[in-house]
Design a protein around this motif. Sequence first.
Motif, PDB file in Angstrom:
ATOM      1  N   LEU A   1      -6.340   0.059   3.759  1.00  0.00           N
ATOM      2  CA  LEU A   1      -6.360  -1.376   3.497  1.00  0.00           C
ATOM      3  C   LEU A   1      -7.791  -1.908   3.574  1.00  0.00           C
ATOM      4  O   LEU A   1      -8.556  -1.538   4.469  1.00  0.00           O
ATOM      5  CB  LEU A   1      -5.495  -2.134   4.503  1.00  0.00           C
ATOM      6  CG  LEU A   1      -3.973  -2.019   4.369  1.00  0.00           C
ATOM      7  CD1 LEU A   1      -3.290  -2.858   5.427  1.00  0.00           C
ATOM      8  CD2 LEU A   1      -3.513  -2.434   2.988  1.00  0.00           C
TER       9      LEU A   1
ATOM     10  N   ARG B   1       0.832  -1.213   0.000  1.00  0.00           N
ATOM     11  CA  ARG B   1       0.000   0.000   0.000  1.00  0.00           C
ATOM     12  C   ARG B   1       0.857   1.250   0.000  1.00  0.00           C
ATOM     13  O   ARG B   1       0.625   2.188  -0.783  1.00  0.00           O
ATOM     14  CB  ARG B   1      -0.905  -0.003   1.238  1.00  0.00           C
ATOM     15  CG  ARG B   1      -1.873   1.186   1.294  1.00  0.00           C
ATOM     16  CD  ARG B   1      -2.355   1.446   2.711  1.00  0.00           C
ATOM     17  NE  ARG B   1      -1.297   1.870   3.600  1.00  0.00           N
ATOM     18  CZ  ARG B   1      -0.821   3.117   3.649  1.00  0.00           C
ATOM     19  NH1 ARG B   1      -1.291   4.059   2.834  1.00  0.00           N
ATOM     20  NH2 ARG B   1       0.148   3.425   4.499  1.00  0.00           N
TER      21      ARG B   1
ATOM     22  N   GLN C   1       1.564   4.122  -3.255  1.00  0.00           N
ATOM     23  CA  GLN C   1       1.030   5.481  -3.188  1.00  0.00           C
ATOM     24  C   GLN C   1       1.635   6.321  -4.317  1.00  0.00           C
ATOM     25  O   GLN C   1       2.811   6.222  -4.618  1.00  0.00           O
ATOM     26  CB  GLN C   1       1.363   6.129  -1.839  1.00  0.00           C
ATOM     27  CG  GLN C   1       0.582   5.555  -0.674  1.00  0.00           C
ATOM     28  CD  GLN C   1       0.988   6.164   0.655  1.00  0.00           C
ATOM     29  OE1 GLN C   1       2.119   6.603   0.815  1.00  0.00           O
ATOM     30  NE2 GLN C   1       0.071   6.184   1.605  1.00  0.00           N
TER      31      GLN C   1
ATOM     32  N   GLN D   1      -4.706  -0.511  -4.731  1.00  0.00           N
ATOM     33  CA  GLN D   1      -5.709  -0.897  -3.747  1.00  0.00           C
ATOM     34  C   GLN D   1      -5.357  -2.282  -3.226  1.00  0.00           C
ATOM     35  O   GLN D   1      -5.254  -3.233  -4.003  1.00  0.00           O
ATOM     36  CB  GLN D   1      -7.102  -0.913  -4.365  1.00  0.00           C
ATOM     37  CG  GLN D   1      -8.195  -1.433  -3.434  1.00  0.00           C
ATOM     38  CD  GLN D   1      -8.306  -0.616  -2.158  1.00  0.00           C
ATOM     39  OE1 GLN D   1      -8.317   0.619  -2.215  1.00  0.00           O
ATOM     40  NE2 GLN D   1      -8.393  -1.288  -1.027  1.00  0.00           N
ATOM     41  N   VAL D   2      -5.160  -2.390  -1.928  1.00  0.00           N
ATOM     42  CA  VAL D   2      -4.714  -3.651  -1.330  1.00  0.00           C
ATOM     43  C   VAL D   2      -5.811  -4.233  -0.453  1.00  0.00           C
ATOM     44  O   VAL D   2      -6.319  -3.575   0.457  1.00  0.00           O
ATOM     45  CB  VAL D   2      -3.433  -3.443  -0.492  1.00  0.00           C
ATOM     46  CG1 VAL D   2      -2.956  -4.780   0.077  1.00  0.00           C
ATOM     47  CG2 VAL D   2      -2.338  -2.798  -1.327  1.00  0.00           C
TER      48      VAL D   2
END
Length: 436
Positions: A215, A173, A177, A183-184
Amino acid sequence: MPRRHPETSTVEHLVIVGNGMAGHRLVEALLARPERPARITVIGAENAPAYNRILLSPLLAGEMQREALTLRSAEWYAEQGIELVLGERVEAIDRDARTLTTDAGRTLDYDRLVLATGSNPARPPVPGLELPGVHVFRDLHDADALARAAEQGGSAVVIGGGLLGLEAAEGLRKRGQGKRGMQVSLLQRDDRLMNRQLDLTAARLLESELRGRGLDIHTDAQLESLEAGSDGRVCAARLADGTRLAADCVVVAIGIVPNTALARAAELDTQRGVIVDEWLTTSDPAIHALGECCEHRGNLYGLVEPIWRQVEVLADCLFGKPSTGYVEAPTATKLKVSGVALYAFGPTEPESDHEVLSYRDPQQGDYRRLLLRGGRLEGAVLYGDTASGPWYFEQALAGVDLTACRTALLLGAADAQVLLDDALNESPQRPAKEAA
């Protein structure tokens, strides 16, 4: 395995198979002693010299550079008179001849052999695990591959809500950025994160913190299969309840399995790991096993503290120095996620005769829960302010009766220690009549 004393014969040539943290720690321990084997050879399957695997998570997150992980350079080994063989895997051991052969055709003799072959990532039995785009998180190569995937953006699914899974998910994550973003989603089959270390309250605090960072966490999640896209790569994870999660990248982080292949091929005694006695000796007196690949009294190892104790025992053993051997001891857990402070040891759930002390400060995000039995501390979970964690752990290991400082235990080490010292320093005087 019957208990036996180690051999005390002179070790002319020591060969260590494995240049990971355990094997390297043994080298350092041997060099710190006044004597050492006349010849030491270290063989590592990876091309890089030993590095700190514990720091793979901050490396993935982009919080440190690759060079910071290296324990010692190849030049250091040469300066110490140690032969370092990298990029070769030992394929066979001839125990009768006391020789080994690598996949490059190299043959080496040995007087004493140490297997520090580590472990392999555990893999769940689900369809699609072999698809391109499915990774593990175990070494530098894995960290590099995951960093590239994170920088490409898209969606990732991490399988496993324990220490490694959380560190991999947060690393992805953070690394993702940017303009593209990643998207985790994290899958945990239990009802809470880190279920082996945390009680429900601490686990919920951790989950809330990680959700706040972005998350997507799924507990009680049963992975049914991984799906392939039109390009043949993984594209989704499907759960037993029908949930379908998009996945350009999947990371399997559900634990480790001791790497026993070489030991099994050499017909050493193995079960889940390579079986060793108190002196880390296998069923062959000339061969030892150390770290994540070994099994002692049914126990396996994934944390550094017990492995470091094994190293000291084995170093003494190799010099024929008297030793009581390796003894199991409790270990504490810390989570290596930036901005999350967590410290835990002992049971996660209280038993009927445990006294439970707990404290929570929602404003500061602090939580403490202590388990005592007969005045002695047996377990602790600290979230937020963990400064007193090592003190609690020290008291638990020593079996100190904390009754005298029970009222201050939750306040932390400083307050509790004052009361404990006062109680220890008191010298009750009996009445003169009784004394007479």
